[in-house]
Structure formats: C-alpha cells, structure tokens
Write a protein that holds these residues in place. Sequence first.
Motif, PDB file in Angstrom:
ATOM      1  N   THR A 154       1.039  -1.213  -0.245  1.00  0.00           N
ATOM      2  CA  THR A 154       0.357   0.163   0.142  1.00  0.00           C
ATOM      3  C   THR A 154       0.980   1.396   0.059  1.00  0.00           C
ATOM      4  O   THR A 154       0.762   2.390  -0.539  1.00  0.00           O
ATOM      5  CB  THR A 154      -0.926   0.135   0.963  1.00  0.00           C
ATOM      6  OG1 THR A 154      -1.794  -1.033   1.224  1.00  0.00           O
ATOM      7  CG2 THR A 154      -1.600   1.147   1.677  1.00  0.00           C
ATOM      8  N   ARG A 172     -11.617  -3.257  -0.497  1.00  0.00           N
ATOM      9  CA  ARG A 172     -11.747  -3.969  -1.683  1.00  0.00           C
ATOM     10  C   ARG A 172     -11.289  -5.305  -2.335  1.00  0.00           C
ATOM     11  O   ARG A 172     -11.826  -6.177  -2.809  1.00  0.00           O
ATOM     12  CB  ARG A 172     -11.002  -3.461  -3.504  1.00  0.00           C
ATOM     13  CG  ARG A 172     -11.536  -2.114  -3.579  1.00  0.00           C
ATOM     14  CD  ARG A 172     -10.313  -1.092  -4.386  1.00  0.00           C
ATOM     15  NE  ARG A 172      -9.920  -1.777  -5.568  1.00  0.00           N
ATOM     16  CZ  ARG A 172     -10.582  -1.696  -7.002  1.00  0.00           C
ATOM     17  NH1 ARG A 172     -11.609  -0.981  -7.324  1.00  0.00           N
ATOM     18  NH2 ARG A 172     -10.082  -2.015  -7.975  1.00  0.00           N
ATOM     19  N   TYR A 183      -9.436 -14.098  -7.356  1.00  0.00           N
ATOM     20  CA  TYR A 183      -9.229 -12.832  -6.588  1.00  0.00           C
ATOM     21  C   TYR A 183     -10.983 -11.565  -7.312  1.00  0.00           C
ATOM     22  O   TYR A 183     -10.924 -11.588  -5.400  1.00  0.00           O
ATOM     23  CB  TYR A 183      -8.783 -12.273  -7.563  1.00  0.00           C
ATOM     24  CG  TYR A 183      -8.173 -10.897  -7.251  1.00  0.00           C
ATOM     25  CD1 TYR A 183      -7.072 -10.864  -6.338  1.00  0.00           C
ATOM     26  CD2 TYR A 183      -7.743  -8.998  -7.616  1.00  0.00           C
ATOM     27  CE1 TYR A 183      -6.583  -9.795  -6.039  1.00  0.00           C
ATOM     28  CE2 TYR A 183      -7.537  -7.964  -6.609  1.00  0.00           C
ATOM     29  CZ  TYR A 183      -6.355  -8.254  -6.147  1.00  0.00           C
ATOM     30  OH  TYR A 183      -5.619  -7.801  -5.159  1.00  0.00           O
ATOM     31  N   ASN A 270       2.046 -10.767  -7.294  1.00  0.00           N
ATOM     32  CA  ASN A 270       2.608  -9.141  -6.258  1.00  0.00           C
ATOM     33  C   ASN A 270       3.563  -9.267  -5.270  1.00  0.00           C
ATOM     34  O   ASN A 270       3.747  -9.819  -5.074  1.00  0.00           O
ATOM     35  CB  ASN A 270       1.397  -8.811  -5.206  1.00  0.00           C
ATOM     36  CG  ASN A 270      -0.142  -8.370  -5.921  1.00  0.00           C
ATOM     37  OD1 ASN A 270      -0.349  -8.097  -7.237  1.00  0.00           O
ATOM     38  ND2 ASN A 270      -0.970  -8.594  -5.607  1.00  0.00           N
ATOM     39  N   TYR A 310      -5.399   6.742 -10.640  1.00  0.00           N
ATOM     40  CA  TYR A 310      -7.275   6.568  -9.383  1.00  0.00           C
ATOM     41  C   TYR A 310      -6.756   8.050  -8.817  1.00  0.00           C
ATOM     42  O   TYR A 310      -6.241   8.988  -8.257  1.00  0.00           O
ATOM     43  CB  TYR A 310      -5.863   5.627  -8.827  1.00  0.00           C
ATOM     44  CG  TYR A 310      -5.538   4.442  -9.203  1.00  0.00           C
ATOM     45  CD1 TYR A 310      -5.957   3.267  -7.861  1.00  0.00           C
ATOM     46  CD2 TYR A 310      -3.841   4.249  -9.070  1.00  0.00           C
ATOM     47  CE1 TYR A 310      -6.000   1.947  -8.673  1.00  0.00           C
ATOM     48  CE2 TYR A 310      -3.718   2.875 -10.190  1.00  0.00           C
ATOM     49  CZ  TYR A 310      -4.549   1.887  -9.505  1.00  0.00           C
ATOM     50  OH  TYR A 310      -4.388   0.747 -10.281  1.00  0.00           O
ATOM     51  N   TYR A 345     -13.428   5.845  -7.278  1.00  0.00           N
ATOM     52  CA  TYR A 345     -12.369   4.446  -7.567  1.00  0.00           C
ATOM     53  C   TYR A 345     -13.417   3.654  -8.306  1.00  0.00           C
ATOM     54  O   TYR A 345     -13.140   2.364  -8.006  1.00  0.00           O
ATOM     55  CB  TYR A 345     -11.761   3.894  -5.818  1.00  0.00           C
ATOM     56  CG  TYR A 345     -10.698   2.356  -6.564  1.00  0.00           C
ATOM     57  CD1 TYR A 345      -9.965   1.966  -7.413  1.00  0.00           C
ATOM     58  CD2 TYR A 345      -9.775   2.859  -4.808  1.00  0.00           C
ATOM     59  CE1 TYR A 345      -9.113   1.130  -6.748  1.00  0.00           C
ATOM     60  CE2 TYR A 345      -8.115   2.120  -5.055  1.00  0.00           C
ATOM     61  CZ  TYR A 345      -8.217   0.859  -5.886  1.00  0.00           C
ATOM     62  OH  TYR A 345      -7.246   0.132  -6.715  1.00  0.00           O
TER      63      TYR A 345
HETATM   64  N1  UDP Z   1      -3.086  -4.464  -1.751  1.00  0.00           N
HETATM   65  C1  UDP Z   1      -2.248  -5.090  -0.621  1.00  0.00           C
HETATM   66  N2  UDP Z   1      -1.772  -6.274  -0.989  1.00  0.00           N
HETATM   67  C2  UDP Z   1      -2.002  -6.590  -2.061  1.00  0.00           C
HETATM   68  C3  UDP Z   1      -2.661  -6.338  -3.326  1.00  0.00           C
HETATM   69  C4  UDP Z   1      -3.966  -4.898  -2.569  1.00  0.00           C
HETATM   70  O1  UDP Z   1      -1.641  -4.139   0.017  1.00  0.00           O
HETATM   71  O2  UDP Z   1      -1.599  -7.865  -2.563  1.00  0.00           O
HETATM   72  C5  UDP Z   1      -4.441  -2.609  -1.501  1.00  0.00           C
HETATM   73  C6  UDP Z   1      -3.429  -1.673  -1.618  1.00  0.00           C
HETATM   74  O3  UDP Z   1      -3.240  -0.422  -0.733  1.00  0.00           O
HETATM   75  C7  UDP Z   1      -4.598  -2.000  -3.157  1.00  0.00           C
HETATM   76  C8  UDP Z   1      -5.925  -1.788  -2.603  1.00  0.00           C
HETATM   77  O4  UDP Z   1      -4.942  -2.844  -1.420  1.00  0.00           O
HETATM   78  O5  UDP Z   1      -4.594  -0.242  -3.483  1.00  0.00           O
HETATM   79  C9  UDP Z   1      -6.516  -2.548  -3.635  1.00  0.00           C
HETATM   80  O6  UDP Z   1      -6.128  -3.619  -4.293  1.00  0.00           O
HETATM   81  P1  UDP Z   1      -6.949  -3.193  -6.251  1.00  0.00           P
HETATM   82  O7  UDP Z   1      -6.092  -5.289  -6.534  1.00  0.00           O
HETATM   83  O8  UDP Z   1      -8.123  -3.850  -5.904  1.00  0.00           O
HETATM   84  O9  UDP Z   1      -5.851  -2.588  -6.449  1.00  0.00           O
HETATM   85  P2  UDP Z   1      -6.327  -2.194  -8.341  1.00  0.00           P
HETATM   86  O10 UDP Z   1      -5.959  -3.484  -9.566  1.00  0.00           O
HETATM   87  O11 UDP Z   1      -6.988  -1.444  -8.316  1.00  0.00           O
HETATM   88  O12 UDP Z   1      -4.531  -1.417  -8.500  1.00  0.00           O
END
Ligand code: UDP
Length: 365
Positions: A154, A172, A183, A270, A310, A345
């Motif tokens: 994050t 989310r 997911y 990730n 974002y 978002y």
């Molecule tokens: N997040 C995290 N670890 C992860 C995946 C997500 O901390 O492995 C947090 C991070 O803050 C991210 C939020 O959860 O912005 C939402 O994740 P999402 O996968 O929905 O993000 P996006 O695909 O929109 O970038």
Amino acid sequence: MKYKYVIIGAGLSGITIAERIANELNEKVLIIEKRPHIGGNVYDSYNEDNILIQNYGPHIFHTNEKQVYDYLSNFTEWIPYEHKVLSSVDGKLVPMPICIDTLNELYDLDLDEEGMRNWIEKEKVPIKEIKSSEDVVLANAGRDIYEKLFKNYTEKQWGTSAKNLDSSVISRIPFRFNHDTRYFEDKYQGIPKDGYTKMCEKMLESDNIKIKLNTDYKNIIDDIEYDTLIYTGPIDYFYDFKYGKLLYRSLKFITETYDEDSYQEVAVVNYPNDYDFTRITEFKKLTFQDLKNKTTIMKEYPGFEDEPCYPYPTQEYLDKFQNYKKDMDKEENIIFLGRLAQYKYYNMDLIVKNALDAFEDKIKV
Ligand code: UDP
Ligand code: FAD
C-alpha cells in the motif's frame, strides 16, 4: 461547429454514453480525446512480438450486474477467465486475497475453516471504529498479515501509509474463510475475446460518432456549440483548479519480453515487500494467447507523473473534492462521469453502469 452532444474523453465512460446517444437516439456526437487512441485506461494493443498487451495495466472484467454484462456482450464475445493472484512473501508465493490456503502456506499450517476462524480470532486487533485502510486489515486479519501482505504494498502503491487512506481502498480485497483463491467472486468474469480496444471500436461504429484524438478539449471547445457536454476528465482541470489541485495516483508501465513459453505461475504476482514495482502481469496468462517461446510481462511503478489512474482517497483530497462537487451539482447542461471526474475508484462495470444510467436519467428523458 455545432453538435448536440460533446463528450470529453474516449474512455469507457465516454464511449458507453456515445454509443447510446448515437444508436438509441440517432443523434450526432463529437468525442474529444487528448491521447492518440480510444479506450482510455482499458486500451490494449499488439506489441512487436504480436502479444496483446493491456497498455495501462491488467484489466479483468468482473461484475454481478447482468445489465452491464449483457450490454457489453453486444460488442464482444468473452474469454472465460477467473483471475488468480499470488503474493511473493518470505520467499513463498501465497494466494491473494487472504483465505485458508494463504495462512496454511504462509505459516506452514494445516487449518480448516474452524481453524482459520480461531487463528484470526487470536490475531485480529480490536478496533472500535474502522476509519482507515490499515484498520480494515488489522481488524480482519491482525498485524502480521498486515505487515507481510498489505503495509508495504500500500505504501508503494499510494506513496502514503494505509493509515491515511480511506477504508474503501483495502476493503476492495475480501477476507475469506474458505479455499476460494479467485481474486473476484462476481458472477460474470472474463476478458473481451479480441481485446478491449476492439470492443470499444465496435461500440463506436456508428456514423453518428465523430472522434477527435490528440486534442485537449480546452484548445477547441470555445469553437464548438453544444447543448450538452459530457465530461470524463479530471475534475480539478475542468474548473481550472479553482479549489486547488486534486491528487491523482498514476503508474509507469514497463514491459519486458522473454524468449520463454511462460514467465510466472499465474497472470499476476504481487511484490509487497521487494522492488519499486507493485506487481508483475504476464499477459498470455490473461488472454490465453497461443504463442510459443515468447511472453511479455509488465511491471507497475506507482508515482504522480504519468496519466492519472486513481483518485487519491485521503481525507484531505476527499474533502477538497466536495468543493468541486458542489459546483458540479449546480451545472445544468453538463454531465460528469468516470473515475477522474467523479473522483471515485470505480471498476469498469460501474463505469458502464453509471454511463447507462446517466443516459436513461439525464439524456433520454
Ligand atoms: N493491496 C495490498 N496488497 C496486495 C493487493 C492489494 O496491500 O497484495 C491493497 C493496496 O492498497 C491496493 C488495494 O489493496 O491499492 C486494492 O487492491 P486492488 O487489487 O483492488 O487494486 P487495483 O487493482 O485497483 O490496483
Ligand atoms: P479513463 O479511462 O481515464 O478515460 C478518461 C479519458 O479522458 C482518457 O482517455 C483521457 O485521456 C481523457 N481526457 C482526460 N483529460 C482530457 C482533456 N483535457 N481533453 C480530452 N480528453 C481528456 N477495472 C476493472 O473493472 N477491472 C480491472 O481489473 C481493472 N484494473 C485496473 C488496473 C489499473 C492499473 C487501472 C489504472 C485501472 C483498472 N481498472 C479496472 C479500472 C478501469 O480502468 C476504469 O474503471 C475505467 O477505465 C475508467 O474509465 P473512465 O472512462 O472513467 O476513465
């Protein structure tokens, strides 16, 4: 030049409402887009190795809204695809979001559902009122999970601590007491069979739609007469930053191609605790493109310099947006749509739903 409808932005918001106006009302519409292509952030294209790349990061369509799925299905067939993400932690690749398998693999346990509930009960931090994204994880899974899987990801993604981010950001991500390692749980999930750009091209097929690319609307708008303006760009820019700049987080997308059939186990891995990028996407694993000895991956480096992706959900910017919102609510012939204008978002499905609703409620009436 005179158009009844002018749309700023050829992203999914602008394209959806343009399609409705052109095909259902049989009215002419002009779309003005500053980038050299349509699709906004869902744009995809073939690279020099003939691999279909999603140029602005991995996009998986998922929704429970039948209306949205049916609507988009008029313009594309779907590759059925259920997204799986692994997170690289402590030298292991563990499933994201958190489920029984995540805990078992991360901590070498053999929990079942009841075991996971007991484990979480011991770990979770009692929090009276969930205010931040940090609170969400601490309250649902405890501090060690927070530090291993969420804290640094994050901070990288947003350039600030999860303490400062609205709870909706990490909300989310679900926490599951089962073995579901997908997911997303939505009923409809997939990738457009020939890509998002082809789907968008089909939506824009009508002769009623004219598109002007490579053009910032402010450079030409004074020469155009219109009855209704539909605006999908950044809202602070629209109002000449009169209440100050809103922050938008952006990403730099770096691709690499390897002479290999496969790069990683799943489409997205990730990296919460290592590197400056957040995740690696391998496109062939999303699209099932059949290509031997070549695969292209993408790394995402968060920052503030590139295309806005974002809205920035800290209290400071959410409050600042409210000043703009008051002005937006007073406009009579302007409709604001999309992530950048509504400073929210939204996933693709709600983007399409909001555009369909705006057409029905504000244009068709
Ligand atoms: N997040 C995290 N670890 C992860 C995946 C997500 O901390 O492995 C947090 C991070 O803050 C991210 C939020 O959860 O912005 C939402 O994740 P999402 O996968 O929905 O993000 P996006 O695909 O929109 O970038
Ligand atoms: P945009 O796509 O940003 O379109 C706005 C358009 O306006 C742009 O083309 C822009 O160039 C144009 N514009 C801006 N200013 C001007 C100007 N001054 N003049 C003219 N034109 C202008 N959603 C999902 O459902 N599933 C996913 O897996 C998913 N993954 C994502 C991954 C990433 C990395 C990102 C960033 C987003 C993801 N999304 C996903 C969200 C999805 O991209 C958005 O919901 C959707 O693209 C928003 O569409 P939009 O039309 O509101 O905005």
